[in-house]
Design a protein around this motif. Structure first.
Motif, PDB file in Angstrom:
ATOM      1  N   ASP A  41       0.851  -1.184   0.000  1.00  0.00           N
ATOM      2  CA  ASP A  41       0.000   0.000   0.000  1.00  0.00           C
ATOM      3  C   ASP A  41       0.893   1.243   0.000  1.00  0.00           C
ATOM      4  O   ASP A  41       1.651   1.465   0.944  1.00  0.00           O
ATOM      5  CB  ASP A  41      -0.886  -0.019   1.250  1.00  0.00           C
ATOM      6  N   ARG A 308      -6.292  -6.055   7.713  1.00  0.00           N
ATOM      7  CA  ARG A 308      -6.913  -6.307   6.410  1.00  0.00           C
ATOM      8  C   ARG A 308      -7.053  -7.808   6.154  1.00  0.00           C
ATOM      9  O   ARG A 308      -8.065  -8.254   5.600  1.00  0.00           O
ATOM     10  CB  ARG A 308      -6.086  -5.634   5.310  1.00  0.00           C
ATOM     11  N   ASN A 384      -8.846  -1.137   1.882  1.00  0.00           N
ATOM     12  CA  ASN A 384      -9.204  -0.931   3.284  1.00  0.00           C
ATOM     13  C   ASN A 384     -10.295  -1.924   3.692  1.00  0.00           C
ATOM     14  O   ASN A 384     -10.833  -2.664   2.863  1.00  0.00           O
ATOM     15  CB  ASN A 384      -9.608   0.520   3.547  1.00  0.00           C
ATOM     16  N   GLU A 385     -10.619  -1.942   4.957  1.00  0.00           N
ATOM     17  CA  GLU A 385     -11.511  -2.983   5.465  1.00  0.00           C
ATOM     18  C   GLU A 385     -12.924  -2.870   4.894  1.00  0.00           C
ATOM     19  O   GLU A 385     -13.597  -3.890   4.671  1.00  0.00           O
ATOM     20  CB  GLU A 385     -11.504  -2.933   6.993  1.00  0.00           C
TER      21      GLU A 385
END
Length: 408
Positions: A41, A308, A384-385
């Protein structure tokens, strides 16, 4: 148009485009939730630390050296830092046992060139890292499936001889492998060492993800186990390949090899013939940041990626239909999904991008024999989650629908 095919070397016919690199183009589409690229990321990059490092380099006498040619072995302070880090994981060695490459992908290419003659056999997992297959393919090998426990050394040797060559090495990623996320336990690593001894072959240990452990007990590297058994790195046949791409910055293209000095000497000769040395300035910058910030950076990315991974495992449990199974990695960036029989991963991807706007990598690309059609790789590192939950929800809906049609 000139027909180049009869001029190209025969090895060029083994070179294929990376399916993953092509899929990375989807990352530029804002409407796509991508689980395809196994990349870090960028929001987690230590960019401020690198800004300071480059400023320090050009604020002093190092600026001249950073822009100059350098030794092929690599920047010595970086190799000395790596020497200390390797000792922490049970690999005592000297800086002379460490060689800096332009990313670990270059290390795989060099090792393929070093060991493989046409028709020789490389032992690899089914599935294995696609980049390794691409690196080795240029040297026209055969592949055999590396299994740790239910095949005899003689069966590997006989199979290789029937194909006109010899077994030269076993390649594997022992920790949180790309693409499966799986880890080889200590007993499996010890069996591999025994197999390699009996076949008299090298072991290439790809440790690109070793720093990314989120839970579970660490397992000593294969090289560490072999040194403990034999007493010195100079007596070992394991070649350890590492990288700063997953921890600090992939764009700087800095990797490394740790091995006995006869192997390092050959790799240095290859480097001299190929690109002379890896980027001087990037090696110096990596050394600056690693010396000051490596542990803190690794702690930061472990925290983010662990959350994640947990989110993706929970979403798979919630949304995937019966008959779908997946791995539960203790680290790394990947989860490997096996779909119900009759569902083709490549066909599913085409539908998914078109109708659900979710991307992943079909699993077939990771098999040397192009099997594994009903598998796929998911990466959780760059979502992202909330994106993970929504993307897996969409994917589970699609898998369920396709599975129902296949069963009808």
């Amino acid at each position: 148009m000139l027909n180049w095919d009869h001029i190209f070397a025969t090895r060029s016919s083994r070179m294929r485009a990376s399916e993953i690199r092509e899929l990375l183009k989807l990352l530029d589409r804002p409407d796509i939730i991508s689980f395809a690229g196994g990349i870090p990321d960028p929001a987690l990059f230590p960019d401020e630390e690198f800004k300071a490092a480059y400023a320090d380099i050009f604020g002093g006498e190092q600026g001249k050296a950073a822009l100059q040619y350098s030794v092929s072995e690599g920047y010595k302070p970086l190799r000395e830092w790596l020497q200390c880090e390797m000792a922490k994981i049970g690999v005592p060695c000297s800086a002379d046992n460490i060689f800096i490459t332009s990313g670990s992908q270059q290390a795989l290419d060099y090792l393929g060139k070093l060991f493989l003659s046409p028709r020789d056999t490389a032992l690899v997992n089914w599935p294995t890292y696609l980049g390794a297959l691409q690196a080795f393919n240029a040297y026209e090998p055969n592949y055999d499936q590396l299994t740790l426990g239910n095949r005899t050394p003689e069966s590997y040797r006989t199979a290789a001889e029937k194909l006109g060559g010899a077994v030269k090495f076993a390649y594997l990623s022992a920790d949180f492998a790309n693409p499966t996320g799986e880890t080889v336990d200590r007993a499996g690593r010890e069996r591999l060492l025994k197999l390699a001894e009996e076949l008299d072959i090298a072991i290439i240990e790809d440790a690109a993800y070793q720093s990314l452990r989120y839970d579970g007990e660490p397992v000593p590297p294969i090289l560490a186990l072999e040194i403990a058994e034999k007493g010195s790195i100079e007596e070992t046949r394991t070649i350890y390949c590492g990288s700063f791409s997953k921890t600090l910055a992939p764009g700087l293209r800095v990797g490394f090899v740790v091995a006995a000095t006869p192997v390092i000497r050959k790799l240095v000769l290859m480097k001299q013939a190929a690109d002379l040395h890896s980027s001087s300035i990037n090696q110096i910058a990596i050394a600056h940041v690693a010396e000051r910030h490596f542990d803190a950076q690794v702690a930061k990315i472990r925290k983010a990626y662990s959350a994640r991974r947990n989110a993706m495992l929970a979403a798979l449990e919630r949304y995937m239909p019966a008959g779908t199974v997946w791995t539960r990695p203790e680290g790394g960036m990947f989860i490997w999904v096996t779909l119900p029989e009759g569902i083709d991963g490549a066909e599913l991807l085409a539908r998914s991008v078109e109708t659900e706007k979710v991307a992943f990598v079909p699993g077939q690309a990771f098999f040397a024999d192009r099997s594994g059609a009903n598998t796929l790789r998911l990466s959780f590192s760059c979502a992202n989650e909330q994106m993970i939950d929504e993307g897996i929800k969409r994917l589970g809906r699609l898998v369920g629908g396709v599975g129902a049609m296949a069963a009808a």
